[in-house]
Enzyme design. Structure first.
Site, PDB file in Angstrom:
ATOM      1  N   TYR A 149       0.861  -1.182   0.000  1.00 38.38           N
ATOM      2  CA  TYR A 149       0.000   0.000   0.000  1.00 38.38           C
ATOM      3  C   TYR A 149       0.893   1.226   0.000  1.00 38.38           C
ATOM      4  CZ  TYR A 149      -3.464   3.408   1.765  1.00 38.38           C
ATOM      5  OH  TYR A 149      -4.276   4.501   1.935  1.00 38.38           O
ATOM      6  N   ASP A 244       9.326   2.535  -0.266  1.00 39.41           N
ATOM      7  CA  ASP A 244       8.302   3.250   0.498  1.00 39.41           C
ATOM      8  C   ASP A 244       8.511   2.881   1.971  1.00 39.41           C
ATOM      9  OD1 ASP A 244       4.633   3.360   0.518  1.00 39.41           O
ATOM     10  OD2 ASP A 244       6.161   4.222   1.831  1.00 39.41           O
ATOM     11  N   LYS A 272       4.790   9.113   9.124  1.00 39.11           N
ATOM     12  CA  LYS A 272       4.578   8.534  10.461  1.00 39.11           C
ATOM     13  C   LYS A 272       5.613   8.987  11.493  1.00 39.11           C
ATOM     14  CE  LYS A 272       2.350   4.529   8.325  1.00 39.11           C
ATOM     15  NZ  LYS A 272       0.945   4.440   8.771  1.00 39.11           N
TER      16      LYS A 272
HETATM   17  P1  KE4 Z   1      -0.768   8.073   4.901  1.00 39.24           P
HETATM   18  O1  KE4 Z   1      -1.310   8.847   3.703  1.00 39.24           O
HETATM   19  O2  KE4 Z   1      -1.816   7.229   5.586  1.00 39.24           O
HETATM   20  O3  KE4 Z   1      -0.001   8.998   5.878  1.00 39.24           O
HETATM   21  O4  KE4 Z   1       0.369   7.098   4.359  1.00 39.24           O
HETATM   22  C1  KE4 Z   1       0.056   6.196   3.334  1.00 39.24           C
HETATM   23  C2  KE4 Z   1       1.015   5.030   3.414  1.00 39.24           C
HETATM   24  C3  KE4 Z   1       2.026   4.930   2.473  1.00 39.24           C
HETATM   25  N1  KE4 Z   1       2.924   3.925   2.517  1.00 39.24           N
HETATM   26  C4  KE4 Z   1       2.872   2.986   3.498  1.00 39.24           C
HETATM   27  C5  KE4 Z   1       3.900   1.895   3.504  1.00 39.24           C
HETATM   28  C6  KE4 Z   1       1.868   3.035   4.485  1.00 39.24           C
HETATM   29  O5  KE4 Z   1       1.837   2.090   5.458  1.00 39.24           O
HETATM   30  C7  KE4 Z   1       0.920   4.078   4.454  1.00 39.24           C
HETATM   31  C8  KE4 Z   1      -0.209   4.184   5.460  1.00 39.24           C
HETATM   32  N2  KE4 Z   1      -0.346   3.088   6.361  1.00 39.24           N
HETATM   33  C9  KE4 Z   1      -1.683   2.845   6.857  1.00 39.24           C
HETATM   34  C10 KE4 Z   1      -1.618   1.638   7.801  1.00 39.24           C
HETATM   35  N3  KE4 Z   1      -1.290   0.455   7.148  1.00 39.24           N
HETATM   36  C11 KE4 Z   1      -2.261   4.038   7.523  1.00 39.24           C
HETATM   37  C12 KE4 Z   1      -3.498   3.759   8.345  1.00 39.24           C
HETATM   38  C13 KE4 Z   1      -4.754   4.140   7.630  1.00 39.24           C
HETATM   39  O6  KE4 Z   1      -4.814   4.050   6.392  1.00 39.24           O
HETATM   40  O7  KE4 Z   1      -5.700   4.532   8.353  1.00 39.24           O
END
Ligand code: KE4
Length: 432
Positions: A149, A244, A272
């Protein structure tokens, strides 16, 4: 099933009202507990390794607001630094020395990063890096991996992980074919499939983007040689390698998975941890590539709150705390004890399970495994995971509400917290 039921009256009232106001009652899908069932708990406050919900129940927290809380929630030094920063305002929309400070810390820490751009989320970081890799190579296609993701930008919503996997949304409506026609996918840990994609799309692939340790299909570690193989293939084909590290950055090691595994990509995304719980993202990498980003170069990307003083302050203090000697040894030790303990208890209570951990990131699948990619992960007994999640929750342990997420520890978690978690897991697994 363990029969303890916790009082969740206020959570239920607030969540019921929320569902009338916001789609699914949440600001992000995975929080809705869709795949584990039952009512989400509504948080009231967090501190260290713990959460308190609006009904006063306390939990040991292994979500850590999805990764940022690696120093524990509301660390006193982060809070104090924020109080000081608040007195000077919440947003400048102009350069501040704080951006220099955090940029230098990120550049010093992350092997691939010679120059960095701050944004407001991991999604934005991945959007920025996507445009940049296409501009630099003058190619349009990208390779991503099933179950990984990279935020919710159209191009990445193909066989994505995290909430997309949780909700069984292989692709999302509203994403035009044109947006994903240049997105190629391969199974994680499968170098041969990547080689084939490069052969079939010769000179058309801008780059390969991946979570170097997958956290969005559950926890999946790279096989030996996989990351090195991608580095060689991208070099061979004039494509870029993008890690990523939004989740793994400063968690797998202070320098991220690229430090841990000794493989240096061309570009890296972060998020994060570097915001210490405030909205932040970043992308960075080779100076010759990053110099293409506006206004230094022609690749446009912008953001009102990018580099805002509060997120910079929280990020700076968080990274300072992580630099303390022994931090990562401690995270490795307690997380290994937790992950190995959970696997041992599953075995003793007759549940096929596999999983593992690297530093402060761990995962458990209810399948005999091994789990080397997303297809393997999907063989897990997600109904059993849902019962396990609920049982742990009712016994004061808060796990990520999806089989397709990773777990996170912090250096606020104590040995006693781990022991308590394992004791609860034994009770719950004994009656799954
Ligand atoms: P955000 O846009 O949520 O800050 O980041 C996206 C993203 C990009 N790359 C990786 C590897 C990520 O894990 C994420 C976001 N992670 C999720 C949890 N698996 C955020 C939680 C959510 O979507 O509510």
């Amino acid at each position: 099933m363990v029969n303890t039921t916790i009082k969740t009256t206020k959570s239920q009232e607030i969540f019921a009202a929320a569902q009338n106001l916001m789609p699914g009652g949440v600001s992000s899908p995975v929080r809705a507990f869709k795949s584990v069932g039952g009512q989400p708990i509504v948080f009231d406050r967090v501190k260290g390794a713990y959460i308190w919900d609006v009904d006063g129940n306390q939990y040991i927290d292994y979500v850590g607001t999805w990764g940022p809380a690696i120093c524990g929630h509301a660390h006193p030094e982060v809070i104090a630094a924020l109080h000081e920063a608040l007195e000077k305002g919440t947003s400048f929309g102009a350069p501040s020395v704080l951006e220099n400070v955090l940029a230098e810390m990120v550049i010093d820490a992350v092997p691939s990063i010679e120059m960095v751009r701050f944004v407001n989320s991991g999604t934005e970081a991945c959007m920025g890096v996507l445009r940049l890799m296409r501009a630099f190579t003058k190619r349009d296609k990208i390779i991503k991996f099933e179950g990984c993701y990279h935020g919710h930008a159209d191009t990445f919503l193909v066989k994505a992980g995290s909430g997309v996997a949780t909700l069984g949304l292989p692709d999302s409506p509203g994403v035009p074919k044109a947006a994903t026609s240049t997105t190629l996918t391969a199974p994680f840990n499968d170098l041969e499939s990547v080689k084939a994609l490069f052969e079939e799309n010769r000179d058309e692939i801008a780059g390969v983007i991946l979570e170097p340790v997958v956290g969005n299909a559950g926890f999946i570690a790279p096989d030996a040689g996989f990351l090195e193989g991608l580095r060689e293939l991208t070099h061979e084909h004039g494509a870029l390698l993008v890690f990523d590290e939004v989740m793994t950055g400063f968690r797998i090691a202070y320098g991220g998975a690229q430090e841990k595994f000794g493989v240096t990509p061309d570009l890296t995304t972060l998020g994060k941890v570097i915001g210490g719980g405030l909205p932040v993202g970043a992308y960075g990498g080779r100076r010759d590539i990053m110099s293409m980003v506006a206004p230094a170069g022609p690749v446009y990307q912008a953001g009102t709150l990018s580099g805002n003083p509060l997120a910079m302050t929280a990020g700076i203090k968080t990274l300072e705390l992580l630099q303390k000697p022994g931090t990562y040894d401690y995270l490795e030790r307690i997380t290994k004890k937790l992950a190995n303990g959970l696997l041992q208890i599953a075995k003793e209570t007759g549940h096929p399970a596999c999983g593992g951990q690297i530093s402060a990131m761990f995962g458990l699948f209810f399948t005999s495994g091994p789990v080397n990619n997303y297809e393997d992960a999907k063989k897990s007994d997600t109904a059993k995971f849902g019962r396990f999640h609920r049982g742990m929750l009712e016994h004061g342990v808060y796990l990520a509400p999806s089989q397709f997420e990773a777990g996170f520890t912090s250096f606020a978690h104590t040995e006693e917290d781990i022991e308590q978690t394992l004791a609860v897991a034994r009770d719950v697994m004994s009656s799954l």
